[in-house]
Design a protein around this motif. Structure first.
Motif, short mmCIF file in Angstrom:
data_model
loop_
_atom_site.label_atom_id
_atom_site.label_comp_id
_atom_site.label_asym_id
_atom_site.label_seq_id
_atom_site.Cartn_x
_atom_site.Cartn_y
_atom_site.Cartn_z
N TYR A 54 0.83 -1.21 0.00
CA TYR A 54 0.00 0.00 0.00
C TYR A 54 0.86 1.26 0.00
CZ TYR A 54 -3.09 3.67 1.76
OH TYR A 54 -3.77 4.84 1.93
N ASP A 55 1.92 1.27 0.81
CA ASP A 55 2.80 2.44 0.85
C ASP A 55 3.52 2.63 -0.49
OD1 ASP A 55 2.13 3.02 3.48
OD2 ASP A 55 3.75 1.79 4.30
N ARG A 111 1.14 4.17 -3.03
CA ARG A 111 0.92 5.59 -2.73
C ARG A 111 2.08 6.44 -3.24
NH1 ARG A 111 -0.03 6.77 3.30
NH2 ARG A 111 -0.36 8.86 2.45
N ARG A 112 3.31 5.93 -3.09
CA ARG A 112 4.46 6.68 -3.61
C ARG A 112 4.41 6.77 -5.14
NH1 ARG A 112 7.31 4.20 0.77
NH2 ARG A 112 7.97 2.44 -0.54
N LEU A 166 1.74 6.80 -6.96
CA LEU A 166 0.71 7.78 -7.31
C LEU A 166 1.20 9.21 -7.10
CD1 LEU A 166 -2.78 6.48 -6.04
CD2 LEU A 166 -2.19 7.32 -8.32
N HIS A 167 1.96 9.41 -6.03
CA HIS A 167 2.47 10.75 -5.72
C HIS A 167 3.38 11.25 -6.81
CE1 HIS A 167 3.66 14.15 -3.26
NE2 HIS A 167 4.93 13.84 -3.48
N GLY A 207 -0.86 13.33 -10.22
CA GLY A 207 -1.49 12.44 -9.26
C GLY A 207 -2.48 11.48 -9.89
N ARG A 224 -3.17 -2.62 4.80
CA ARG A 224 -2.35 -1.46 5.16
C ARG A 224 -0.88 -1.81 5.33
NH1 ARG A 224 -6.34 0.90 9.95
NH2 ARG A 224 -8.16 1.29 8.63
N ARG A 227 -10.37 4.03 0.48
CA ARG A 227 -9.10 4.61 0.01
C ARG A 227 -8.03 3.54 -0.14
NH1 ARG A 227 -6.16 7.75 5.00
NH2 ARG A 227 -6.93 6.46 6.71
N TYR A 228 -8.03 2.53 0.73
CA TYR A 228 -7.03 1.46 0.63
C TYR A 228 -7.32 0.58 -0.59
CZ TYR A 228 -6.27 3.00 5.42
OH TYR A 228 -6.03 3.77 6.53
N ALA A 240 -6.41 2.46 -3.90
CA ALA A 240 -4.98 2.49 -4.20
C ALA A 240 -4.47 1.11 -4.61
CB ALA A 240 -4.20 3.01 -2.99
#
Length: 617
Positions: A18-19, A22-23, A25-26, A31, A122, A147-148, A151
């Motif tokens: 998940y982390d 997110r990176r 996507l960032h 985005g 998560r 949201r999880y 992503a």
């Protein structure tokens, strides 16, 4: 500390999947995820022997019973199984069917399962652990989990599971994730990006330039666009926008396409609301041939297609169908269709559509309103959209095929009516009512056995070989159907004699087929046997006759693989019976391999028999 323990202590723990997403996507442009999403990061080899796929349900049930107390414990249980992405479909199905224990480590079993799922999505670092978490959220997730799932669904390997879980929690986000990863045409990218960001003005603008053809809008894509756009709400915000209305109507038509199967429309919860808005404002559309075809296609769906099976309030579907009939009966609509259709076959797609509108419109709105126990209607869909000709079977007003087999259209009338397959004789016989849009060998077909039982006709012993898992609401074991024999025979006879749906090229093909059935020697004398006979896919105003040929074929002892030939007969304006008779006379007098083109087989065989192999093959 041992050397092994020291190495483990010095090796940084892998980041949660998940982390990592997110990176990604960032750092993505604006985005917004890239088309087709992200691949999963490389997974460390477990060294375990891969678990046989058929053992996944049993072994996973053992692994999850009792529920692990956390992600670490589940990881230890999964590690020896050797799971990879090829196991994910069975893993999801196993978790979906898993009975929860009566007792759980903490609180109620549902709460414990949801807590474990959240920890997995998560903090999970392996494909199998996160997949279990996503599957559990598909059963026990709550709005805070969206949201999880959103992503993680951007990983291609997780998309199906995450979208299935999101469908229960947030249909708009589910559709946006699905479109990012699964929508194929690159031309859809601007619209998909607007849907991902949720900007209604951008969505409206991109819908306005959307190409409405079937190439860009397969049924599932159309459904997901409508869901991601919250289309009924968008129409309410712009009630006087004819372009937006036109695109909404086209999305409904494409979503209900039986050529792609009926699962898309039946899964679209807002479909009745969208039909309501489109029909109520249909008068805003300019009376073009394209709009007329769109509204007529919607009427066909509401009359005998999958739309009949939607969750309608009492009387609403009939009221919408009547409203469409009133709109299309207005002089401005009728006059436009007549003007184009009378301009002749050379008027391309416009003329093709206009002639279809005249045939189909007269037929559709003249049908008796009262449902019969059995009703058979041959429906020819919009020829420009390459929609199929199908024999729709309605029982008590409800279409049988999409209710039992939502993966493809009903069979063509040549297969069910011209062949007399639906007649109930003394001996029971099996009939194929539908085939998957991708072929029976891929996603199956629907069969039933027809038999006469005294003063009744019975349809029983349903078979669906090779089908995917059944969608919600489709019975696993359909009940037998009983019809009054006299009424049944009358309806079959009426349907067999009905030719109003047909057009000259199609009628010509049906007459040629009947002639070849009656006189098999016409092709047999040339060591040939008939194949597919119908109308051209790209030009429905041509008749196409295909046949196989190989020396010895007529005697049942071909000397090798047969070649396939195709003979195209254009519409020369003569009546279909005249054209068919001329074709049959030519088949009797001239070897068809001298004027038909090779269209199948292989190059070596063609050269062996002295024929030219077409370069396009």
């Amino acid at each position: 500390m041992s050397a092994h323990e020291e190495r483990d202590a010095l090796t940084p723990a892998p980041a949660a999947l998940y982390d990592q997403v997110r990176r990604l996507l960032h750092t993505a442009h604006g985005g917004t995820p890239p088309r087709r999403g992200f691949p999963l990061p490389p997974q460390p080899a477990s060294g375990a022997e891969p678990l046989p796929h058929e053992d996944v349900p049993r072994v996973l049930a053992e692994v999850l019973t009792p529920l692990p107390r956390g992600a670490a414990e589940l990881g230890r249980r999964l590690a020896p199984l050797g799971l990879d992405h090829s196991h994910l479909p069975r893993l999801r199905a196993a978790v979906a069917a898993l009975p929860l224990p009566e007792e759980a480590p903490e609180g109620r079993p549902e709460q414990a399962a949801a807590a474990l799922a959240r920890e997995l999505v998560r903090t999970g670092t392996t494909e199998s652990a996160v997949a279990v978490g996503i599957a559990l959220l598909g059963r026990f997730g709550e709005p805070g989990d969206v949201r999880y799932l959103t992503a993680l669904g951007l990983y291609r390997e997780f998309t199906d599971g995450a979208v299935r879980a999101l469908d229960r929690l947030d249909r708009r986000r589910a559709a946006a994730v699905w479109l990012v990863v699964r929508a194929r045409p690159a031309e859809l990218t601007p619209l998909v990006h607007a849907l991902w960001t949720g900007d209604p003005d951008a969505v409206r603008e991109e819908l306005g330039v959307l190409s409405p053809g079937p190439r860009f809008l397969p049924a599932e894509v159309a459904r997901r666009i409508a869901e991601a756009a919250s289309l009924p709400d968008l129409l309410d915000r712009h009630p006087d926008d004819p372009v937006l209305l036109s695109r909404a109507a086209r999305l409904l038509v494409r979503g209900g396409s039986s050529r792609d199967g009926d699962t898309a429309l039946l899964a679209f919860r807002d479909a009745p609301a969208l039909y309501e808005r489109v029909v109520a404002r249909a008068g805003l559309l300019p009376p073009t041939t394209e709009h007329h075809a769109t509204l007529l296609s919607l009427a066909l769906d509401l009359s005998s297609g999958a739309a009949v099976l939607l969750d309608w309030a009492p009387g609403r579907r009939t009221a919408l169908l009547e409203a469409l009939g009133r709109v299309l009966a207005e002089p401005r609509w009728a006059d436009a269709a007549v003007a184009v259709s009378e301009s002749g076959p050379a008027n391309g797609e416009q003329g093709l559509r206009a002639r279809w509108i005249r045939r189909t419109g007269r037929r559709l709105f003249a049908l008796a309103a009262a449902p019969r126990a059995l009703r058979i209607e041959v429906v020819a869909g919009d020829p420009v959209d390459r929609e199929p000709v199908e024999t729709r079977i309605l029982v008590d007003g409800r279409p049988l095929v999409p209710a039992l087999f939502p993966w493809g259209p009903a069979e063509e009338p040549e297969a069910l009516l011209d062949s007399r397959a639906l007649r109930a004789g003394e001996e029971p016989h099996e009939v194929r009512l539908a085939e998957a849009y991708c072929t029976e060998g891929c996603c199956g077909a629907l069969y039933v056995t027809v038999r006469r039982d005294g003063d009744a006709v019975v349809w029983e012993n349903w078979r669906r070989p090779c089908t995917p898992p059944l969608p919600p609401g489709v019975p696993a074991e359909p009940a037998a159907l009983r019809f009054d024999a006299a009424a049944y025979d009358a309806e079959i006879a009426r349907a067999e004699a009905d030719t109003v749906w047909s057009w000259p090229a199609r009628t010509t093909g049906r007459l040629i087929r009947a002639g070849l059935v009656a006189r098999p020697d016409l092709l047999g004398r040339w060591d040939a046997r008939p194949g597919w006979i119908s109308t051209g896919f790209d030009d429905p105003d041509t008749t196409v006759v295909t046949f196989d040929h190989a020396p010895g074929l007529a005697a049942g002892t071909p000397d090798g693989i047969p070649l396939q030939f195709r003979w195209i007969i254009p519409d020369d304006g003569t009546p279909p019976d005249t054209r068919a008779a001329a074709a049959l006379c030519r088949l009797a007098a001239e070897n068809p391999t001298t004027y038909a083109d090779v269209c199948g087989g292989n190059r070596a065989r063609a050269e062996q028999l002295g024929f030219t192999w077409p370069e396009e093959l």
